[in-house]
Motif scaffolding. Structure first.
Motif, PDB file in Angstrom:
ATOM      1  N   MET A   1       0.845  -1.194   0.000  1.00 37.09           N
ATOM      2  CA  MET A   1       0.000   0.000   0.000  1.00 37.09           C
ATOM      3  C   MET A   1       0.880   1.243   0.000  1.00 37.09           C
ATOM      4  O   MET A   1       1.884   1.302   0.696  1.00 37.09           O
ATOM      5  CB  MET A   1      -0.904  -0.014   1.240  1.00 37.09           C
ATOM      6  N   ALA A   2       0.513   2.230  -0.775  1.00 37.50           N
ATOM      7  CA  ALA A   2       1.276   3.465  -0.855  1.00 37.50           C
ATOM      8  C   ALA A   2       1.126   4.279   0.422  1.00 37.50           C
ATOM      9  O   ALA A   2       0.060   4.355   1.012  1.00 37.50           O
ATOM     10  CB  ALA A   2       0.806   4.289  -2.045  1.00 37.50           C
ATOM     11  N   HIS A   3       2.230   4.875   0.865  1.00 39.05           N
ATOM     12  CA  HIS A   3       2.214   5.702   2.058  1.00 39.05           C
ATOM     13  C   HIS A   3       1.742   7.106   1.684  1.00 39.05           C
ATOM     14  O   HIS A   3       2.177   7.663   0.664  1.00 39.05           O
ATOM     15  CB  HIS A   3       3.615   5.771   2.681  1.00 39.05           C
ATOM     16  N   PRO A   4       0.865   7.726   2.499  1.00 44.82           N
ATOM     17  CA  PRO A   4       0.322   9.034   2.110  1.00 44.82           C
ATOM     18  C   PRO A   4       1.352  10.155   2.047  1.00 44.82           C
ATOM     19  O   PRO A   4       1.119  11.163   1.378  1.00 44.82           O
ATOM     20  CB  PRO A   4      -0.718   9.315   3.202  1.00 44.82           C
ATOM     21  N   TYR A   5       2.477  10.005   2.732  1.00 47.81           N
ATOM     22  CA  TYR A   5       3.463  11.090   2.748  1.00 47.81           C
ATOM     23  C   TYR A   5       4.765  10.721   2.037  1.00 47.81           C
ATOM     24  O   TYR A   5       5.726  11.479   2.085  1.00 47.81           O
ATOM     25  CB  TYR A   5       3.761  11.503   4.196  1.00 47.81           C
ATOM     26  N   ILE A   6       4.834   9.567   1.419  1.00 46.43           N
ATOM     27  CA  ILE A   6       6.052   9.149   0.729  1.00 46.43           C
ATOM     28  C   ILE A   6       5.685   8.787  -0.710  1.00 46.43           C
ATOM     29  O   ILE A   6       5.278   7.655  -1.003  1.00 46.43           O
ATOM     30  CB  ILE A   6       6.730   7.951   1.439  1.00 46.43           C
ATOM     31  N   PRO A   7       5.830   9.736  -1.639  1.00 47.76           N
ATOM     32  CA  PRO A   7       5.379   9.493  -3.019  1.00 47.76           C
ATOM     33  C   PRO A   7       6.033   8.287  -3.674  1.00 47.76           C
ATOM     34  O   PRO A   7       5.390   7.597  -4.471  1.00 47.76           O
ATOM     35  CB  PRO A   7       5.755  10.793  -3.739  1.00 47.76           C
ATOM     36  N   ASN A   8       7.313   8.027  -3.370  1.00 47.96           N
ATOM     37  CA  ASN A   8       7.977   6.919  -4.068  1.00 47.96           C
ATOM     38  C   ASN A   8       7.548   5.553  -3.551  1.00 47.96           C
ATOM     39  O   ASN A   8       8.100   4.536  -3.956  1.00 47.96           O
ATOM     40  CB  ASN A   8       9.500   7.071  -4.021  1.00 47.96           C
ATOM     41  N   SER A   9       6.584   5.514  -2.633  1.00 49.05           N
ATOM     42  CA  SER A   9       6.047   4.210  -2.231  1.00 49.05           C
ATOM     43  C   SER A   9       4.983   3.706  -3.205  1.00 49.05           C
ATOM     44  O   SER A   9       4.573   2.549  -3.135  1.00 49.05           O
ATOM     45  CB  SER A   9       5.448   4.303  -0.818  1.00 49.05           C
ATOM     46  N   VAL A  10       4.549   4.549  -4.111  1.00 41.15           N
ATOM     47  CA  VAL A  10       3.619   4.118  -5.161  1.00 41.15           C
ATOM     48  C   VAL A  10       4.377   3.181  -6.103  1.00 41.15           C
ATOM     49  O   VAL A  10       5.423   3.569  -6.645  1.00 41.15           O
ATOM     50  CB  VAL A  10       3.075   5.331  -5.937  1.00 41.15           C
ATOM     51  N   PRO A  11       3.918   1.955  -6.302  1.00 38.74           N
ATOM     52  CA  PRO A  11       4.691   0.973  -7.097  1.00 38.74           C
ATOM     53  C   PRO A  11       5.134   1.487  -8.456  1.00 38.74           C
ATOM     54  O   PRO A  11       6.286   1.300  -8.854  1.00 38.74           O
ATOM     55  CB  PRO A  11       3.720  -0.206  -7.224  1.00 38.74           C
ATOM     56  N   ALA A  12       4.250   2.163  -9.189  1.00 39.41           N
ATOM     57  CA  ALA A  12       4.609   2.631 -10.529  1.00 39.41           C
ATOM     58  C   ALA A  12       5.706   3.689 -10.462  1.00 39.41           C
ATOM     59  O   ALA A  12       6.634   3.702 -11.285  1.00 39.41           O
ATOM     60  CB  ALA A  12       3.373   3.186 -11.234  1.00 39.41           C
ATOM     61  N   VAL A  13       5.624   4.554  -9.477  1.00 37.55           N
ATOM     62  CA  VAL A  13       6.648   5.583  -9.308  1.00 37.55           C
ATOM     63  C   VAL A  13       7.982   4.945  -8.949  1.00 37.55           C
ATOM     64  O   VAL A  13       9.040   5.312  -9.469  1.00 37.55           O
ATOM     65  CB  VAL A  13       6.227   6.604  -8.226  1.00 37.55           C
ATOM     66  N   ARG A  14       7.939   3.967  -8.041  1.00 38.08           N
ATOM     67  CA  ARG A  14       9.168   3.291  -7.633  1.00 38.08           C
ATOM     68  C   ARG A  14       9.833   2.597  -8.823  1.00 38.08           C
ATOM     69  O   ARG A  14      11.055   2.653  -8.978  1.00 38.08           O
ATOM     70  CB  ARG A  14       8.864   2.276  -6.530  1.00 38.08           C
ATOM     71  N   GLU A  15       9.044   1.959  -9.672  1.00 38.70           N
ATOM     72  CA  GLU A  15       9.597   1.272 -10.832  1.00 38.70           C
ATOM     73  C   GLU A  15      10.252   2.253 -11.796  1.00 38.70           C
ATOM     74  O   GLU A  15      11.310   1.982 -12.356  1.00 38.70           O
ATOM     75  CB  GLU A  15       8.504   0.462 -11.538  1.00 38.70           C
ATOM     76  N   ARG A  16       9.630   3.409 -11.998  1.00 39.15           N
ATOM     77  CA  ARG A  16      10.213   4.406 -12.902  1.00 39.15           C
ATOM     78  C   ARG A  16      11.530   4.942 -12.327  1.00 39.15           C
ATOM     79  O   ARG A  16      12.491   5.175 -13.076  1.00 39.15           O
ATOM     80  CB  ARG A  16       9.229   5.561 -13.121  1.00 39.15           C
ATOM     81  N   MET A  17      11.595   5.122 -11.029  1.00 35.31           N
ATOM     82  CA  MET A  17      12.827   5.607 -10.402  1.00 35.31           C
ATOM     83  C   MET A  17      13.950   4.584 -10.538  1.00 35.31           C
ATOM     84  O   MET A  17      15.095   4.932 -10.860  1.00 35.31           O
ATOM     85  CB  MET A  17      12.577   5.932  -8.928  1.00 35.31           C
ATOM     86  N   LEU A  18      13.644   3.317 -10.303  1.00 39.84           N
ATOM     87  CA  LEU A  18      14.654   2.266 -10.439  1.00 39.84           C
ATOM     88  C   LEU A  18      15.159   2.173 -11.877  1.00 39.84           C
ATOM     89  O   LEU A  18      16.362   2.027 -12.119  1.00 39.84           O
ATOM     90  CB  LEU A  18      14.083   0.923  -9.989  1.00 39.84           C
ATOM     91  N   LYS A  19      14.251   2.299 -12.818  1.00 35.03           N
ATOM     92  CA  LYS A  19      14.647   2.236 -14.228  1.00 35.03           C
ATOM     93  C   LYS A  19      15.573   3.395 -14.572  1.00 35.03           C
ATOM     94  O   LYS A  19      16.560   3.241 -15.306  1.00 35.03           O
ATOM     95  CB  LYS A  19      13.408   2.252 -15.109  1.00 35.03           C
ATOM     96  N   ALA A  20      15.283   4.577 -14.018  1.00 32.94           N
ATOM     97  CA  ALA A  20      16.085   5.770 -14.317  1.00 32.94           C
ATOM     98  C   ALA A  20      17.515   5.630 -13.821  1.00 32.94           C
ATOM     99  O   ALA A  20      18.451   6.149 -14.445  1.00 32.94           O
ATOM    100  CB  ALA A  20      15.427   7.005 -13.701  1.00 32.94           C
ATOM    101  N   VAL A  21      17.719   4.922 -12.694  1.00 36.84           N
ATOM    102  CA  VAL A  21      19.076   4.770 -12.146  1.00 36.84           C
ATOM    103  C   VAL A  21      19.726   3.459 -12.578  1.00 36.84           C
ATOM    104  O   VAL A  21      20.860   3.167 -12.189  1.00 36.84           O
ATOM    105  CB  VAL A  21      19.067   4.875 -10.600  1.00 36.84           C
ATOM    106  N   GLY A  22      19.014   2.653 -13.344  1.00 36.47           N
ATOM    107  CA  GLY A  22      19.600   1.424 -13.860  1.00 36.47           C
ATOM    108  C   GLY A  22      19.663   0.291 -12.874  1.00 36.47           C
ATOM    109  O   GLY A  22      20.517  -0.596 -12.985  1.00 36.47           O
TER     110      GLY A  22
END
Length: 444
Positions: A1-22
């Motif tokens: 479940m996404a945390h209300p105060y931590i945006p990168n806990s949203v699965p789709a956001v987290r995946e995009r961040m990981l992809k960006a850093v390789g």
């Protein structure tokens, strides 16, 4: 479940961040974190609060648990000192509230204020070059040691204890993987192996236990004879009465400016300083900003700005000496105001008061059966912090629990028998006597 105060806990956001850093996964992203400090279990946290009203109510409940007005003898790196009202008045001026490390279009005197801070610190430390403050004294120490490693081209860092365990942990983390940290007890200094691989010897005056160690000048001579640098940490508020490390051979001096007009802020309120003489070999290794004064095209007018900007990651990003981001520049301005107010005579008076209070506290507590002041008994001089040993049936932690019931915060517990107590210029003789009387009752 996404945390209300931590945006990168949203699965789709987290995946995009990981992809960006390789990185294929979060685990891969954190692969360089040593196993020894990994938790490997979920954090013991309460359920998330899903509205601002719930969060405010929760925080109000936590704050209500504080013990207001308690007499405190805690120190160990974060100290109670009187802060003149003008320090807060200047610090809250609108042109300084954003005293950040970045480049505003108009600095409104911010650069000059930081240059004045550097100049006052240089006078206090008897050194030529002082940086714009880093996050805290721990980072300043780690950076100073990395500077020594770059200057000497060597790997080993000898740390002469006692040193705050938290600081030692920060140093070890900050200098890896380029350097090996070796902790040496102060009692074993005479047997130090200053081999050809030693980049720097680090010591503190006063040290973690508050002792002003008279053997440090000899240590500086030995370090230099082996081609190593002496990096010295100090409490800057002691320098009204204690010779600065530069006077006994320190090449790089570092520490925390929190005692200089910066309030204790729930354990924070810290900012680190690094200082050296005007030696290009040392100055070129500062990763942080240095402000200087230069004439302008208008005769009699001066400007203030960066010196040798190309050293920094601001100018050359990944090619900088170290990565430097957010600084504690506002705290530097506060320390500058404090030093300007105190002047040499004020700093001397504060230092003399702290020395006298420390000596009185040690003497008074040592009169209590079952309580010892080991450094005073050994003939050592302490400044602010001092070790207290409980030899009776109660542990140091149990003593603290009973003191708190009497409205007194005892010292920082170091072991079953030892605690680190602290007095400053704000403690009166009556405060110390109250502590002694409470300990007499508790240990009887």
């Amino acid at each position: 479940m996404a945390h209300p105060y931590i945006p990168n806990s949203v699965p789709a956001v987290r995946e995009r961040m990981l992809k960006a850093v390789g990185a294929a996964s979060v685990e891969e992203f954190y692969a360089d974190i040593p196993e020894s400090i990994r938790l490997r279990r979920p954090l013991d946290l309460p359920a998330p609060l899903r509205s601002e009203a719930e969060l405010v109510r929760h925080l109000d409940g936590l704050l209500a648990r504080n013990t207001p007005g308690a007499l405190s003898f805690l120190g160990a790196g974060c100290y109670q000192h009187h802060v003149p009202a003008v320090v807060d008045e200047v610090a809250t001026r609108s042109e300084f509230l954003t005293a950040y490390a970045g480049e505003p279009y108009e600095d409104h005197g911010r650069f000059q204020a930081l240059w004045e801070y550097q100049s006052l610190m240089g006078e206090l430390l008897e050194l030529d070059v002082v940086n714009v403050p880093t996050y805290d004294g721990f980072q300043a120490t780690g950076t100073a040691l990395r500077m020594a490693g770059r200057v000497t081209g060597r790997r080993t860092l000898l740390i002469v204890g006692p040193v705050d365990p938290d600081k030692l942990s920060k140093i070890a983390d900050y200098v890896r993987p380029d350097h090996d940290v070796v902790l040496v007890d102060a009692a074993a200094v005479a047997d130090l192996d200053l081999s050809a691989d030693v980049a720097a010897v680090y010591c503190e005056t006063p040290n973690y236990h508050g002792i002003l160690d008279a053997s440090v000048p000899a240590l500086a001579a030995r370090a230099h004879a082996a081609g190593a640098l002496l990096v010295a940490g100090c409490n800057p508020i002691s320098l009204g009465v204690v010779a600065p490390p530069s006077a006994y051979g320190a090449d790089i001096v570092c520490g925390d400016i929190q005692p200089l007009g910066i309030r204790m802020s729930f354990g924070g309120g810290n900012a680190g300083f690094i200082a050296t003489r005007d030696d290009p070999r040392l100055v070129s290794e500062f990763p942080s900003r240095l402000f200087g004064v230069i004439p302008t095209t208008v005769e009699g007018e001066y400007g203030f700005g960066d010196v040798d900007y190309e050293r920094t990651s601001f100018a050359v990003r990944e090619e900088g000496k170290e990565w430097v981001g957010t600084a504690a520049a506002l705290h530097g301005i506060m320390a500058g105001v404090y030093l300007a107010l105190m002047g040499p005579q004020g700093m001397r008076e504060i230092g003399e008061t702290i020395l006298a209070n420390t000596a009185y506290a040690q003497r008074r507590l040592a009169e209590i059966p079952g309580v010892e002041a080991p450094s005073a008994a050994a003939g050592q001089v302490s400044f602010a912090d001092f070790l207290v040993r409980f030899t009776g049936s109660l542990t140091a932690a149990e003593v603290n629990t009973r003191l708190l019931a009497l409205g007194i915060h005892g010292g920082k517990v170091l072991s079953a028998t030892d605690a680190l107590y602290c007095v400053t210029e704000i403690h009166t003789r009556e405060d110390i006597d109250r502590l002694a009387q409470a300990l007499e009752e508790i240990t009887a």
